[in-house]
Write an enzyme that holds these catalytic residues in place. Structure first.
Site, PDB file in Angstrom:
ATOM      1  CB  CYS A   1     -10.173 -28.145  10.172  1.00 33.78           C
ATOM      2  SG  CYS A   1     -10.924 -26.562  10.646  1.00 33.78           S
TER       3      CYS A   1
ATOM      4  CB  CYS B   1     -12.031 -26.516   7.182  1.00 32.52           C
ATOM      5  SG  CYS B   1     -10.595 -25.465   6.890  1.00 32.52           S
TER       6      CYS B   1
ATOM      7  CG  ASP C   1      -6.035  -5.145   2.031  1.00 27.14           C
ATOM      8  OD1 ASP C   1      -6.704  -4.356   1.330  1.00 27.14           O
ATOM      9  OD2 ASP C   1      -5.580  -4.836   3.141  1.00 27.14           O
TER      10      ASP C   1
ATOM     11  CG  ASP D   1      -0.307  -0.006   2.524  1.00 30.71           C
ATOM     12  OD1 ASP D   1       0.920   0.215   2.582  1.00 30.71           O
ATOM     13  OD2 ASP D   1      -0.992  -0.196   3.538  1.00 30.71           O
TER      14      ASP D   1
ATOM     15  CB  CYS E   1      -6.889 -25.388   7.339  1.00 36.06           C
ATOM     16  SG  CYS E   1      -7.596 -25.366   8.995  1.00 36.06           S
TER      17      CYS E   1
ATOM     18  CG  HIS F   1      -9.980 -22.272  10.460  1.00 33.90           C
ATOM     19  ND1 HIS F   1     -10.491 -23.315   9.722  1.00 33.90           N
ATOM     20  CD2 HIS F   1     -11.027 -21.447  10.709  1.00 33.90           C
ATOM     21  CE1 HIS F   1     -11.790 -23.127   9.536  1.00 33.90           C
ATOM     22  NE2 HIS F   1     -12.140 -22.007  10.140  1.00 33.90           N
TER      23      HIS F   1
END
Lengths: 384, 384
Positions: B306, B301, B263, B90, B303, B332
């Site tokens: 999980c 999920c 974002d 940014d 990930c 997660h």
């Protein structure tokens, strides 16, 4: 289900294989500390990748949060914390003395106030074994008293005798055949008391023995004669665990005397404070001199941290108190101690522990090797 | 070196491919925020494993620490932070307003006091571009002013015109051909000002455009007409980036209107506060009701969190403020947003974004879908 066999010797140093219900481990080894059921910031997968073999959980902390029955219902530490390899739990005694607000110590046990909310809680040999059975570790530790340093001879003698009676009660209270209970010898740095405690403890014929009551503030000149005497008196064919010790130089000196197991928060705690373990000692990554250094912490290290990040980046993260920095230093430090023990095992198998220890000392201390280190290595048969 | 092509449409939603010097990314996408050059607690390897495609670095923070010249010497953000994929920085303008102690805003730029040590620092279009060129991201953002909400019409109009003059200066100051500079339209929720800013900004023909000045405290009823107008006015064939937006429902509504990039610190910050993103909203793992729940956060999920940990264990870690818990929830939550965008892309490619958005709304809101959400989806051609 629980067997220990020696596989090689070099002087008094030895390698061994310890079989547990959740896997075999190679000694000598260092155990990362998972106080509350997690090694701070490090995942089970990472522990396995860096060569951790067995994790220590703290009974005192897990008794307060989340509670032993809850851990038991959720599959014991192996299931609850999702680390499927071997676990060891301490007895809670040491943390009661160091963290809890101790209210009373008696023949029955101890009464203490939780450091979290002031609740009055009792811990006794029977209660400690009950909690550790619920937590479900592979190795349990006997409930003992670890007297502060210094303590009077009279207090020490009374404490040793009470700890022996507590050991008997622990063994009577134990019910699960799939868990091994290690006894703990005390005696501080008084060699007569250390002998008394170690010999009496060894008579219980437990599957392993811990050397307790050391690294609690005494000078190295007092600590090492006590370690040396302990490994001389403890049975050859049982694992020996020096509790609460995790500085690299202490590992190298103690392995030389025949110690097989260690644990300490040192690698993770010093990592969270911004220090990286290196052959020369510790690198303080908070210092601005590292901010422009494109090199890894240790070009010889195979950990994720050293394979990916520069000292400059890690120094930036540590100075800004970024979580990734603390995590990456903890990971490196654990890997450092695991690599150190891997090298020690290889050296013992090659009957060359003396060369290994002298090489370590050259990097760690330079020409000025401390007397305590040299004497310990000499007593182990590794240094002329 | 920098190309954007649309690959599918469903109503006003679209998928695209954005080619950058450090790799291709698929839109719509969510960018994790690596404020100081690290996504808090998450390693570059994990970012790649969970499907992160491009990381945002904050110019304000990196200007203060470790400094742009240092990052440049160490290989730019790609080398310094060891994340080899695409980066976006940014302009620093937003943080100057929100974090720095702003001292003066003038035609030249802004003067602010560092929130770290009070040092007086100037930031101007030229300085921002210079810093961003040193940081070396693939996408740079124009230096703009993001007025607070609410602001007077007069102030907004002056600010929009100054931001347009600043954009011109940014483009003149830019020297590196391997970096793309995105312009930022402002205008708050005033549709006349939003149109003025967006039309004038679009004339600069930059390789991408950001919708700035939203999600700064205004109600959704004000925000979405501004998003809808923006995507109507911005050129079809350029990527559109809605800055600072990261709540799942905002992503779904905005993608429906033709936004391509987002974002926000939300997934990592809410994770550090103990919340897990789930289809129903947020799960507060600090609540004791989770302490005995053996289920993962989300059985659907993929990930690491999980796949390995129960709500019980995560709740224990979060309540004890253990670093592993905060890390695992952040992981997660990022994966949750990446999966959401993956599903959105698949739905757009199947010309079925309306079904996807309605299915999302059913889980997220139940029968009471908020008016702003329904209206945004209607405007996007996804809801009758």
């Amino acid at each position: 289900m629980f067997e220990f066999s020696l596989t090689a010797r070099s002087g008094r140093a030895r390698t061994g294989l310890l079989l547990t219900p959740h896997g075999e481990v190679q000694t000598p080894l260092f155990m990362p500390v998972g106080t509350l059921g997690s090694v701070k910031g490090i995942s089970p997968q990472e522990l396995q990748e860096i060569g951790s073999q067995i994790i220590l959980g703290n009974t005192y902390h897990l008794l307060l949060r989340p509670g032993p029955e809850r851990v038991q219902r959720l599959g014991g530490l192996h299931g609850f914390a999702a680390y499927p390899g071997p676990w060891l739990t301490d007895s809670g005694g040491f943390q009661v003395m160091s963290l809890g607000h101790l209210r009373r110590i008696s023949e029955e046990g101890v009464v203490f106030q939780s450091h979290l909310n002031g609740d009055l809680i009792e811990l006794s040999p029977e209660k400690s074994v009950w909690v550790q059975e619920a937590l479900g570790a592979d190795i349990l530790m006997a409930f003992d008293e670890c007297p502060p340093y210094p303590a009077s001879r009279e207090y020490m003698r009374d404490s040793i005798e009470r700890t022996l009676r507590w050991l008997e009660r622990c063994l009577r209270a134990k019910t699960r055949p799939d868990q091994a209970l290690f006894a703990i010898a005390q005696g501080g740095v008084d060699l007569e008391l250390r002998r008394l405690s170690t010999e009496a403890t060894a008579r219980f014929d437990t599957p392993g023995y811990a050397i307790g009551g050391l690294a609690v503030g005494e000078p190295k000149e007092g600590m090492y004669p006590a370690v040396e005497l302990s490994t001389r008196l403890l049975p050859e064919r049982k694992p020996r665990y020096l509790m609460g010790v995790g500085h690299p130089e202490d590992l190298v000196a103690s392995v030389g005397l025949g110690v097989d197991m260690f644990d300490c928060v040192y690698p993770t705690r010093t990592g969270r404070f911004g220090y990286a373990l290196v052959p020369e000692g510790r690198m303080n990554l908070k210092l601005s001199k590292h901010l422009d250094d494109p090199n890894p912490i240790d070009p010889g290290c195979d950990c994720y941290t050293c394979q990916h990040f520069s000292r400059a980046y890690l120094s930036h993260l540590v100075r800004a108190e970024e979580m990734l920095g603390l995590r990456m230093l903890s990971l490196h430090n654990l890997r450092y101690l695991h690599r150190l023990m891997e090298s020690a095992r290889a050296a013992i198998q090659a009957q060359a522990y003396g060369e290994f220890a002298q090489d370590f000392a050259g990097k760690r201390f330079g020409p000025e090797v401390p007397e305590w280190f040299r004497k310990a290595l000499q007593a182990g048969g590794h240094w002329a």
